[in-house]
Design an enzyme around this catalytic site. Structure first.
Site, PDB file in Angstrom:
ATOM      1  N   TYR A   1      -4.128 -20.533  -1.931  1.00  0.00           N
ATOM      2  CA  TYR A   1      -3.195 -19.953  -2.812  1.00  0.00           C
ATOM      3  C   TYR A   1      -1.777 -19.296  -2.096  1.00  0.00           C
ATOM      4  CZ  TYR A   1      -2.092 -16.939  -6.798  1.00  0.00           C
ATOM      5  OH  TYR A   1      -1.776 -16.563  -7.935  1.00  0.00           O
TER       6      TYR A   1
ATOM      7  N   LYS B   1       2.457 -12.293  -5.114  1.00  0.00           N
ATOM      8  CA  LYS B   1       1.386 -11.478  -6.199  1.00  0.00           C
ATOM      9  C   LYS B   1       1.253  -9.987  -5.448  1.00  0.00           C
ATOM     10  CE  LYS B   1       0.605 -14.293  -9.536  1.00  0.00           C
ATOM     11  NZ  LYS B   1       1.442 -14.323 -10.579  1.00  0.00           N
TER      12      LYS B   1
END
Ligand SMILES: NC(=O)c1ccc[n+]([C@@H]2O[C@H](COP(=O)([O-])OP(=O)(O)OC[C@H]3O[C@@H](n4cnc5c(N)ncnc54)[C@H](O)[C@@H]3O)[C@@H](O)[C@H]2O)c1
Length: 350
Positions: free
Chosen positions: A251, A258
């Site tokens: 990720y 995020k």
């Protein structure tokens, strides 16, 4: 045609009358098939962890299983798997209570029928809200326009957040046509391949800035442009992922963006709360969308999500849509600044 798969029930789940969801598995060659069916006639078919069919309107669990089993057979014989759906085209879920009637909102991030933004748009519209939608560019337009028609969207505009003035043009148009806004769904993210697929420690300044700009700053900017249109309050939503809280393999820099996005949600919620504007981050479990295809080994993420989540189920874009629609309802007026996980409970597990 390959021989038909032999279906077995999942011995780990309760079976028979009274159980909620039943699960069946089968193998054919190297493909692993899974079907789950619920008593109200909803069910999913997954092949090697990827959902390939979702039916909602079967009479009961038995009919749902039979339909999904037929789809599995068609898949194996190379026939179109969703010929029913293809004939009918995309549809809104049938919802009797128009709980969001009179509300108007902007949904950004529909690329196709798999997009989380499309799940949200369907739910909002099904509950009676009017929605404005955007598409990235001319290439995306041909996929988004038919969906916009299903939504009866009165406003359909281009929006590439990198194109100067386009975001302002969308809000200007909404001001002219509607003069108000009740909700915004921001469901976009982007990171250049080198940045996303490399280590965080190696990220370039450009890669970092682009990731943060598209995936985080644009939400802040949309909140800024929506504020004057939400004179009677409203709600703002953005999509995040668990990789902001924990290090999730592959990720990478998106996890950093995020985390910033979730922090922005809290500050925006605090600043806009006195005006009745609520702000939420929505954190779905992994979904096989186009954005997700940029993440290496995504199938492994899906497998892990399914086996570890207490619900033992992957989420769908419809699961996300109804939860977001609920948060936009006045009944949720004292809920703000949340990161709401829609992940079958995955995030509570060690
Ligand atoms: N798919 C998942 O597993 C998952 C899980 C949690 C969160 N999310 C988040 O959900 C959101 C939506 O992604 P998705 O999974 O539905 O994939 P998707 O590919 O369907 O949607 C991503 C959208 O971002 C838009 N976009 C990218 N660059 C843009 C730009 N410059 N200007 C305007 N729009 C731009 C694309 O056009 C597309 O509509 C993203 O924020 C993603 O990080 C996805």
């Amino acid at each position: 045609m390959a021989s038909k798969p032999e279906w077995k029930t999942n011995p780990k789940l309760a079976a028979g009358k009274g159980s909620t969801v039943q699960e069946f598995t089968a193998s054919a060659g190297s493909d692993k098939f899974e079907i789950d069916v619920a008593p109200w006639g909803e069910g999913h078919l997954r092949v090697n962890g990827r959902e390939i069919a979702h039916i909602k309107d079967a009479k009961d669990r038995i009919q749902a299983f039979q339909e999904l089993r037929d789809i599995a057979d068609r898949y194996l014989s190379g026939e179109p798997i969703n010929r029913e759906q293809k004939k009918k085209g995309p549809e809104l879920p049938a919802v009797k209570a128009k709980l969001l009637e009179g509300k108007r909102g902007l949904i950004v991030g529909i690329a196709n029928e798999n997009s989380i933004a499309w799940g949200c748009a369907k739910a909002f519209r099904a509950f009676g809200a009017e929605v404005a939608v955007t598409y990235l560019n001319d290439k995306a337009k041909k996929y988004v326009e038919p969906l916009a028609r299903v939504l009866d969207a009165p406003i359909v505009m281009p929006l590439d957040v990198n194109a100067p003035g386009q975001m302002e043009a969308v809000f200007d148009h909404i001001t002219k046509v509607w003069g108000k806004l009740d909700f915004v769904v921001h469901s976009i993210a982007f990171s250049p391949k080198d940045a996303l697929q490399g280590r965080v420690v190696d990220v370039t300044r450009d890669g970092f800035l682009t990731t943060m700009d598209v995936s985080c700053w644009t939400f802040i900017r949309m909140a800024h442009l929506a504020e004057p249109l939400m004179r009677k309050g409203g709600s703002l939503f953005t999509m995040t992922y668990y990789g902001s809280q924990m290090v999730v393999k592959n990720y990478n820099i998106m996890g950093v963006a995020k985390a910033a996005l979730e922090a922005a949600v809290r500050y925006l919620a605090a600043e806009l709360g006195p005006k009745g504007i609520r702000v939420h981050a929505i954190s779905p479990g992994p979904l096989a969308t186009r954005a997700a295809s940029g993440i290496p080994e995504f199938d492994a993420l899906l497998d892990k999500a399914k086996s570890k989540a207490p619900a033992r189920s992957l989420v769908s874009i419809d699961d996300v849509g109804v939860a977001v629609a609920f948060l936009a309802h006045d009944a949720a007026r004292l809920i703000t600044g949340e990161t709401l996980y829609i992940d079958g409970g995955y995030h509570i597990m060690d």
